[in-house]
Design a protein around this motif. Sequence first.
Motif, short mmCIF file in Angstrom:
data_model
loop_
_atom_site.label_atom_id
_atom_site.label_comp_id
_atom_site.label_asym_id
_atom_site.label_seq_id
_atom_site.Cartn_x
_atom_site.Cartn_y
_atom_site.Cartn_z
N ALA A 39 -52.55 114.88 -22.39
CA ALA A 39 -50.91 116.01 -22.59
C ALA A 39 -50.42 115.08 -23.40
N GLU A 40 -49.65 115.67 -24.55
CA GLU A 40 -49.06 115.34 -25.70
C GLU A 40 -47.57 114.81 -25.38
N ASP A 41 -47.30 114.37 -24.23
CA ASP A 41 -46.38 114.19 -24.33
C ASP A 41 -46.11 113.91 -22.51
N TRP A 42 -44.88 113.67 -21.70
CA TRP A 42 -44.77 113.52 -20.81
C TRP A 42 -44.47 114.81 -19.35
N LEU A 43 -44.85 114.38 -18.82
CA LEU A 43 -44.29 116.07 -18.52
C LEU A 43 -43.13 115.69 -16.75
N LYS A 44 -42.21 117.05 -17.03
CA LYS A 44 -41.30 116.77 -16.77
C LYS A 44 -41.57 117.64 -15.60
N VAL A 45 -41.36 116.79 -14.18
CA VAL A 45 -41.60 118.91 -13.41
C VAL A 45 -40.71 118.82 -11.93
N GLY A 46 -40.70 119.47 -11.17
CA GLY A 46 -39.17 119.64 -10.59
C GLY A 46 -38.88 118.91 -9.53
N GLY A 47 -40.01 117.99 -9.07
CA GLY A 47 -38.82 116.99 -8.50
C GLY A 47 -40.04 116.02 -7.44
N PRO A 48 -39.81 115.05 -6.46
CA PRO A 48 -40.78 113.95 -6.32
C PRO A 48 -41.91 114.84 -5.52
N ARG A 49 -41.83 115.45 -5.34
CA ARG A 49 -42.69 115.97 -4.70
C ARG A 49 -44.07 117.14 -5.44
N ASP A 50 -43.93 117.09 -6.72
CA ASP A 50 -44.23 117.45 -7.79
C ASP A 50 -44.79 115.77 -8.29
N VAL A 51 -44.30 115.08 -8.73
CA VAL A 51 -44.43 114.17 -9.22
C VAL A 51 -45.80 113.46 -8.29
N ALA A 52 -45.61 113.57 -6.94
CA ALA A 52 -46.78 112.86 -6.46
C ALA A 52 -47.91 113.62 -5.74
N SER A 53 -47.53 114.53 -5.78
CA SER A 53 -48.86 115.13 -5.91
C SER A 53 -49.65 115.41 -7.55
N ALA A 54 -48.88 115.02 -9.00
CA ALA A 54 -49.55 115.24 -9.86
C ALA A 54 -50.46 113.90 -9.84
N TRP A 55 -49.75 112.68 -9.27
CA TRP A 55 -50.50 111.54 -9.17
C TRP A 55 -51.89 111.92 -7.51
N LEU A 56 -51.32 112.30 -7.30
CA LEU A 56 -52.84 112.76 -6.22
C LEU A 56 -53.79 113.12 -7.00
N ASN A 57 -53.67 114.36 -7.76
CA ASN A 57 -54.65 115.03 -8.46
C ASN A 57 -55.23 114.16 -9.19
N ALA A 58 -54.43 113.40 -10.19
CA ALA A 58 -54.93 113.14 -10.51
C ALA A 58 -55.96 111.45 -10.89
N MET A 59 -55.73 111.17 -9.59
CA MET A 59 -56.91 110.60 -8.26
C MET A 59 -57.68 110.96 -8.24
N ARG A 60 -57.75 112.27 -7.13
CA ARG A 60 -58.98 112.58 -6.70
C ARG A 60 -59.18 113.07 -7.29
N ILE A 61 -59.30 113.04 -8.77
CA ILE A 61 -60.59 113.88 -9.79
C ILE A 61 -61.02 112.98 -9.97
N LEU A 62 -60.39 111.51 -9.88
CA LEU A 62 -61.23 109.91 -11.16
C LEU A 62 -61.64 109.35 -9.52
N GLN A 63 -61.83 109.84 -8.44
CA GLN A 63 -62.59 109.98 -7.21
C GLN A 63 -64.14 110.82 -7.15
N THR A 64 -64.32 111.40 -8.17
CA THR A 64 -65.27 112.36 -8.27
C THR A 64 -66.17 112.21 -9.97
N VAL A 65 -65.44 111.38 -10.56
CA VAL A 65 -66.38 111.20 -11.80
C VAL A 65 -67.40 110.24 -11.81
N GLY A 66 -68.45 110.70 -11.85
CA GLY A 66 -69.44 109.96 -12.23
C GLY A 66 -70.34 110.08 -10.76
N THR A 67 -69.82 111.21 -9.84
CA THR A 67 -70.33 110.90 -8.24
C THR A 67 -71.56 112.24 -8.07
#
Length: 325
Positions: free
Chosen positions: A127-155
Amino acid sequence: EDLAGSSADLSSGEAARGMLSHRGKHVYAVMRAWKEAGSAQIDLYHLTDWDFVSFRMGAPAPADVDPFERLIVRHDDAVFMAHQDTGAEAFSIACERHYGKKLSQASREVIKLAPLESSLSIRIKGAEDWLKVGGPRDVASAWLNAMRILQTVGTCIEGGSCLLQCTYVAKQDACNSEHFCSLVRERDTVGTGSSYFPWRAKTRGRCVPKRGAQATKAAWAALVKSASEDARKVREEKCVLGCKKEWQRSAQNVQLAMGLKGQLESIVASEQSLRMLPAGMPKVAEAIVEEAESLSEEVASNLGAAFDEKRRNKRSALRKALSDK
Protein backbone atom coordinates in the motif's frame (compact mmCIF):
# COMPACT_ATOMS: atom_id res chain seq x y z
CA GLU A 1 -10.45 -2.84 -0.70
CA ASP A 2 -8.21 -5.79 0.20
CA LEU A 3 -6.54 -4.67 3.41
CA ALA A 4 -4.21 -7.66 3.57
CA GLY A 5 -2.76 -7.62 0.06
CA SER A 6 -1.67 -10.86 -1.59
CA SER A 7 0.73 -13.58 -0.45
CA ALA A 8 3.23 -12.34 -3.01
CA ASP A 9 3.14 -8.89 -1.35
CA LEU A 10 3.76 -10.32 2.13
CA SER A 11 6.28 -13.07 1.38
CA SER A 12 9.33 -11.09 2.47
CA GLY A 13 10.25 -8.01 4.45
CA GLU A 14 7.80 -6.02 6.53
CA ALA A 15 4.15 -7.08 6.21
CA ALA A 16 2.33 -4.56 8.39
CA ARG A 17 2.81 -1.88 11.00
CA GLY A 18 0.56 0.12 13.27
CA MET A 19 -0.14 1.26 16.81
CA LEU A 20 -1.81 -1.22 19.15
CA SER A 21 -2.66 -1.70 22.80
CA HIS A 22 -0.78 -4.49 24.57
CA ARG A 23 -1.59 -5.21 28.21
CA GLY A 24 -2.92 -1.71 28.65
CA LYS A 25 0.07 0.03 27.06
CA HIS A 26 0.22 1.74 23.68
CA VAL A 27 2.95 0.24 21.49
CA TYR A 28 4.32 0.32 17.98
CA ALA A 29 3.87 -3.05 16.24
CA VAL A 30 5.74 -4.29 13.17
CA MET A 31 4.95 -7.65 11.57
CA ARG A 32 7.05 -9.53 9.04
CA ALA A 33 7.51 -13.09 7.82
CA TRP A 34 9.58 -15.22 10.19
CA LYS A 35 12.29 -17.63 9.09
CA GLU A 36 10.02 -20.71 9.29
CA ALA A 37 7.55 -21.23 6.42
CA GLY A 38 4.04 -20.13 7.34
CA SER A 39 5.17 -18.07 10.33
CA ALA A 40 4.92 -14.42 11.36
CA GLN A 41 7.04 -12.31 13.68
CA ILE A 42 5.52 -9.32 15.48
CA ASP A 43 7.97 -6.93 17.13
CA LEU A 44 6.63 -4.56 19.80
CA TYR A 45 8.33 -1.26 20.63
CA HIS A 46 7.78 1.33 23.36
CA LEU A 47 6.49 4.63 21.99
CA THR A 48 9.42 6.40 23.64
CA ASP A 49 11.93 4.30 21.67
CA TRP A 50 10.82 5.41 18.20
CA ASP A 51 10.05 8.81 16.77
CA PHE A 52 6.37 8.99 15.77
CA VAL A 53 6.99 10.76 12.44
CA SER A 54 9.73 8.27 11.53
CA PHE A 55 7.41 5.35 12.36
CA ARG A 56 4.59 6.80 10.27
CA MET A 57 6.94 7.42 7.35
CA GLY A 58 7.81 3.72 7.24
CA ALA A 59 11.41 4.05 8.43
CA PRO A 60 13.07 1.09 10.17
CA ALA A 61 13.47 1.09 13.94
CA PRO A 62 16.50 3.02 15.26
CA ALA A 63 19.68 0.94 15.09
CA ASP A 64 20.22 1.15 18.84
CA VAL A 65 16.67 0.07 19.74
CA ASP A 66 15.47 -3.50 20.15
CA PRO A 67 11.84 -4.57 20.55
CA PHE A 68 10.82 -5.18 24.15
CA GLU A 69 8.79 -8.20 23.02
CA ARG A 70 8.72 -10.46 19.99
CA LEU A 71 5.74 -12.69 19.23
CA ILE A 72 6.25 -15.69 16.93
CA VAL A 73 3.11 -17.09 15.30
CA ARG A 74 3.47 -20.40 13.45
CA HIS A 75 1.32 -21.85 10.67
CA ASP A 76 -0.92 -23.84 13.03
CA ASP A 77 -1.22 -21.29 15.85
CA ALA A 78 -4.75 -20.02 16.45
CA VAL A 79 -5.44 -16.37 15.56
CA PHE A 80 -8.93 -15.00 16.05
CA MET A 81 -11.12 -11.99 16.87
CA ALA A 82 -11.61 -11.34 20.57
CA HIS A 83 -12.53 -8.69 23.14
CA GLN A 84 -10.57 -7.10 25.94
CA ASP A 85 -11.91 -7.29 29.50
CA THR A 86 -13.30 -3.79 28.93
CA GLY A 87 -15.31 -5.08 25.96
CA ALA A 88 -13.14 -3.30 23.38
CA GLU A 89 -12.44 -5.04 20.07
CA ALA A 90 -9.17 -6.99 19.95
CA PHE A 91 -7.53 -9.99 18.32
CA SER A 92 -5.89 -12.94 20.04
CA ILE A 93 -2.89 -14.93 18.90
CA ALA A 94 -1.48 -18.16 20.29
CA CYS A 95 2.23 -17.53 20.07
CA GLU A 96 5.74 -17.91 21.37
CA ARG A 97 6.49 -14.78 23.40
CA HIS A 98 10.11 -13.62 23.68
CA TYR A 99 10.90 -10.90 26.20
CA GLY A 100 13.47 -9.63 28.70
CA LYS A 101 17.01 -8.45 28.04
CA LYS A 102 17.91 -9.22 24.44
CA LEU A 103 14.67 -11.25 24.27
CA SER A 104 16.41 -14.03 26.18
CA GLN A 105 13.30 -15.31 27.97
CA ALA A 106 10.44 -17.12 26.29
CA SER A 107 7.03 -18.60 27.06
CA ARG A 108 4.06 -19.89 25.13
CA GLU A 109 1.00 -17.71 25.63
CA VAL A 110 -2.22 -16.40 24.13
CA ILE A 111 -1.74 -12.66 23.64
CA LYS A 112 -4.45 -10.07 23.04
CA LEU A 113 -3.66 -7.01 20.94
CA ALA A 114 -6.20 -4.24 20.46
CA PRO A 115 -6.52 -1.36 17.96
CA LEU A 116 -6.39 2.17 19.36
CA GLU A 117 -9.43 4.41 18.96
CA SER A 118 -6.96 7.28 18.49
CA SER A 119 -5.11 5.53 15.65
CA LEU A 120 -7.51 3.55 13.46
CA SER A 121 -5.10 2.86 10.63
CA ILE A 122 -2.65 0.21 9.48
CA ARG A 123 0.09 0.21 6.90
CA ILE A 124 0.27 -2.93 4.77
CA LYS A 125 3.16 -3.81 2.48
CA GLY A 126 2.21 -2.91 -1.08
CA ALA A 127 0.00 0.00 0.00
CA GLU A 128 1.28 3.46 -0.84
CA ASP A 129 -0.04 5.00 2.37
CA TRP A 130 -1.73 4.17 5.65
CA LEU A 131 -5.13 2.57 5.29
CA LYS A 132 -7.80 4.27 7.35
CA VAL A 133 -10.67 1.99 8.26
CA GLY A 134 -14.09 2.35 9.81
CA GLY A 135 -13.49 1.14 13.34
CA PRO A 136 -11.45 -1.04 15.74
CA ARG A 137 -12.95 -4.25 14.39
CA ASP A 138 -11.82 -3.37 10.86
CA VAL A 139 -8.28 -2.70 12.07
CA ALA A 140 -8.21 -5.99 14.01
CA SER A 141 -9.55 -7.82 10.96
CA ALA A 142 -6.86 -6.28 8.76
CA TRP A 143 -4.12 -7.47 11.12
CA LEU A 144 -5.63 -10.97 11.22
CA ASN A 145 -5.98 -11.15 7.44
CA ALA A 146 -2.33 -10.20 6.94
CA MET A 147 -1.27 -12.69 9.61
CA ARG A 148 -3.30 -15.53 8.10
CA ILE A 149 -1.73 -14.89 4.70
CA LEU A 150 1.73 -15.12 6.27
CA GLN A 151 0.63 -18.41 7.83
CA THR A 152 0.22 -19.85 4.31
CA VAL A 153 3.36 -18.45 2.64
CA GLY A 154 5.71 -21.26 1.68
CA THR A 155 3.28 -23.97 2.83
CA CYS A 156 1.36 -26.68 1.00
CA ILE A 157 -1.70 -24.41 0.82
CA GLU A 158 0.21 -21.94 -1.32
CA GLY A 159 1.41 -24.81 -3.51
CA GLY A 160 -2.06 -26.39 -3.76
CA SER A 161 -1.13 -29.82 -2.40
CA CYS A 162 -3.39 -29.36 0.66
CA LEU A 163 -6.69 -27.53 1.09
CA LEU A 164 -7.07 -26.59 4.74
CA GLN A 165 -5.05 -24.34 7.02
CA CYS A 166 -4.76 -26.58 10.05
CA THR A 167 -4.96 -24.99 13.50
CA TYR A 168 -4.15 -26.49 16.88
CA VAL A 169 -7.03 -26.01 19.34
CA ALA A 170 -5.40 -26.10 22.77
CA LYS A 171 -8.60 -26.48 24.82
CA GLN A 172 -9.48 -29.65 22.93
CA ASP A 173 -5.91 -30.82 22.35
CA ALA A 174 -7.01 -31.41 18.77
CA CYS A 175 -6.90 -29.95 15.28
CA ASN A 176 -9.66 -27.90 13.66
CA SER A 177 -10.32 -30.90 11.38
CA GLU A 178 -9.69 -34.51 12.31
CA HIS A 179 -10.00 -35.45 8.64
CA PHE A 180 -7.79 -32.95 6.82
CA CYS A 181 -5.19 -32.51 9.57
CA SER A 182 -2.88 -34.81 11.54
CA LEU A 183 -2.14 -34.16 15.21
CA VAL A 184 1.54 -34.70 16.00
CA ARG A 185 3.67 -34.21 19.11
CA GLU A 186 6.93 -32.34 19.20
CA ARG A 187 9.38 -31.41 21.91
CA ASP A 188 8.54 -28.04 23.44
CA THR A 189 11.66 -26.16 24.49
CA VAL A 190 9.98 -22.84 25.30
CA GLY A 191 9.70 -21.59 28.86
CA THR A 192 10.69 -24.87 30.53
CA GLY A 193 14.40 -24.41 31.04
CA SER A 194 14.82 -27.28 28.61
CA SER A 195 17.28 -25.43 26.38
CA TYR A 196 19.73 -26.14 29.19
CA PHE A 197 18.20 -29.38 30.41
CA PRO A 198 16.71 -31.23 27.39
CA TRP A 199 15.32 -34.03 29.52
CA ARG A 200 12.91 -31.54 31.11
CA ALA A 201 11.34 -30.61 27.81
CA LYS A 202 7.63 -31.23 27.47
CA THR A 203 5.79 -32.04 24.29
CA ARG A 204 3.11 -29.98 22.61
CA GLY A 205 0.50 -30.63 19.96
CA ARG A 206 1.02 -29.45 16.39
CA CYS A 207 -1.35 -29.79 13.45
CA VAL A 208 -0.05 -30.75 10.02
CA PRO A 209 -2.19 -30.69 6.84
CA LYS A 210 -2.64 -33.92 4.93
CA ARG A 211 -0.97 -33.46 1.57
CA GLY A 212 -1.46 -34.77 -1.92
CA ALA A 213 -4.43 -35.91 -3.96
CA GLN A 214 -4.74 -39.36 -2.41
CA ALA A 215 -4.66 -38.12 1.20
CA THR A 216 -7.00 -35.21 0.42
CA LYS A 217 -9.47 -37.47 -1.38
CA ALA A 218 -9.47 -39.85 1.60
CA ALA A 219 -9.96 -36.91 4.00
CA TRP A 220 -12.95 -35.66 2.02
CA ALA A 221 -14.51 -39.13 1.91
CA ALA A 222 -14.03 -39.48 5.69
CA LEU A 223 -15.64 -36.08 6.33
CA VAL A 224 -18.67 -36.94 4.16
CA LYS A 225 -19.07 -40.30 5.88
CA SER A 226 -18.77 -38.83 9.37
CA ALA A 227 -21.25 -36.01 8.72
CA SER A 228 -23.77 -38.37 7.10
CA GLU A 229 -23.53 -41.03 9.81
CA ASP A 230 -23.86 -38.51 12.65
CA ALA A 231 -26.92 -36.86 11.09
CA ARG A 232 -28.47 -40.24 10.31
CA LYS A 233 -27.98 -41.35 13.92
CA VAL A 234 -29.68 -38.19 15.19
CA ARG A 235 -32.67 -38.86 12.93
CA GLU A 236 -32.94 -42.60 13.61
CA GLU A 237 -32.70 -42.17 17.37
CA LYS A 238 -34.89 -39.05 17.23
CA CYS A 239 -32.63 -37.31 19.68
CA VAL A 240 -31.54 -33.69 19.93
CA LEU A 241 -30.26 -32.92 23.42
CA GLY A 242 -29.10 -36.50 23.88
CA CYS A 243 -27.14 -36.47 20.62
CA LYS A 244 -25.51 -33.08 21.10
CA LYS A 245 -22.06 -34.35 20.18
CA GLU A 246 -23.22 -35.91 16.90
CA TRP A 247 -25.40 -32.89 16.12
CA GLN A 248 -22.53 -30.43 16.57
CA ARG A 249 -19.99 -32.58 14.78
CA SER A 250 -22.16 -33.10 11.69
CA ALA A 251 -22.97 -29.38 11.55
CA GLN A 252 -19.28 -28.44 11.87
CA ASN A 253 -18.31 -30.87 9.13
CA VAL A 254 -20.94 -29.42 6.82
CA GLN A 255 -19.71 -25.92 7.59
CA LEU A 256 -16.19 -27.01 6.63
CA ALA A 257 -17.45 -28.72 3.48
CA MET A 258 -19.30 -25.61 2.33
CA GLY A 259 -16.28 -23.49 3.16
CA LEU A 260 -14.09 -25.69 0.95
CA LYS A 261 -16.71 -25.51 -1.81
CA GLY A 262 -16.65 -21.73 -1.70
CA GLN A 263 -12.87 -21.71 -1.71
CA LEU A 264 -12.62 -24.06 -4.69
CA GLU A 265 -15.48 -22.90 -6.94
CA SER A 266 -13.48 -20.20 -8.70
CA ILE A 267 -10.58 -22.60 -9.22
CA VAL A 268 -12.79 -25.32 -10.68
CA ALA A 269 -14.40 -22.76 -13.00
CA SER A 270 -11.00 -21.88 -14.51
CA GLU A 271 -9.11 -24.42 -16.61
CA GLN A 272 -5.96 -22.39 -16.18
CA SER A 273 -6.27 -22.52 -12.38
CA LEU A 274 -6.94 -26.26 -12.45
CA ARG A 275 -3.81 -26.85 -14.51
CA MET A 276 -1.75 -25.10 -11.84
CA LEU A 277 -2.78 -27.61 -9.17
CA PRO A 278 -0.55 -30.63 -8.41
CA ALA A 279 -1.35 -33.93 -10.10
CA GLY A 280 -4.66 -35.43 -9.00
CA MET A 281 -5.82 -32.38 -7.07
CA PRO A 282 -8.12 -31.02 -9.85
CA LYS A 283 -10.35 -34.11 -9.61
CA VAL A 284 -10.47 -33.83 -5.84
CA ALA A 285 -11.40 -30.16 -6.07
CA GLU A 286 -14.14 -30.90 -8.60
CA ALA A 287 -15.56 -33.68 -6.41
CA ILE A 288 -15.75 -31.39 -3.37
CA VAL A 289 -17.52 -28.64 -5.32
CA GLU A 290 -19.95 -31.18 -6.80
CA GLU A 291 -20.74 -33.09 -3.59
CA ALA A 292 -20.71 -30.44 -0.84
CA GLU A 293 -24.20 -29.08 -1.54
CA SER A 294 -25.87 -32.48 -1.50
CA LEU A 295 -24.09 -33.33 1.76
CA SER A 296 -25.39 -30.11 3.29
CA GLU A 297 -28.96 -30.86 2.18
CA GLU A 298 -28.81 -34.44 3.47
CA VAL A 299 -27.53 -33.42 6.89
CA ALA A 300 -29.99 -30.54 7.18
CA SER A 301 -32.87 -32.87 6.28
CA ASN A 302 -31.92 -35.47 8.89
CA LEU A 303 -31.24 -32.97 11.67
CA GLY A 304 -34.42 -31.05 10.84
CA ALA A 305 -36.51 -34.22 10.92
CA ALA A 306 -35.18 -35.16 14.35
CA PHE A 307 -35.83 -31.66 15.68
CA ASP A 308 -39.41 -31.62 14.36
CA GLU A 309 -40.11 -35.06 15.81
CA LYS A 310 -38.95 -33.99 19.25
CA ARG A 311 -40.77 -30.68 19.02
CA ARG A 312 -44.07 -32.49 18.34
CA ASN A 313 -43.53 -35.05 21.13
CA LYS A 314 -45.41 -33.77 24.18
CA ARG A 315 -43.09 -35.71 26.53
CA SER A 316 -39.80 -34.57 25.06
CA ALA A 317 -37.37 -32.41 27.02
CA LEU A 318 -36.94 -30.26 23.93
CA ARG A 319 -40.65 -29.41 23.76
CA LYS A 320 -40.65 -28.58 27.45
CA ALA A 321 -37.57 -26.35 27.01
CA LEU A 322 -39.22 -24.54 24.09
CA SER A 323 -42.48 -24.13 26.06
CA ASP A 324 -40.66 -22.60 29.03
CA LYS A 325 -39.21 -19.79 26.85
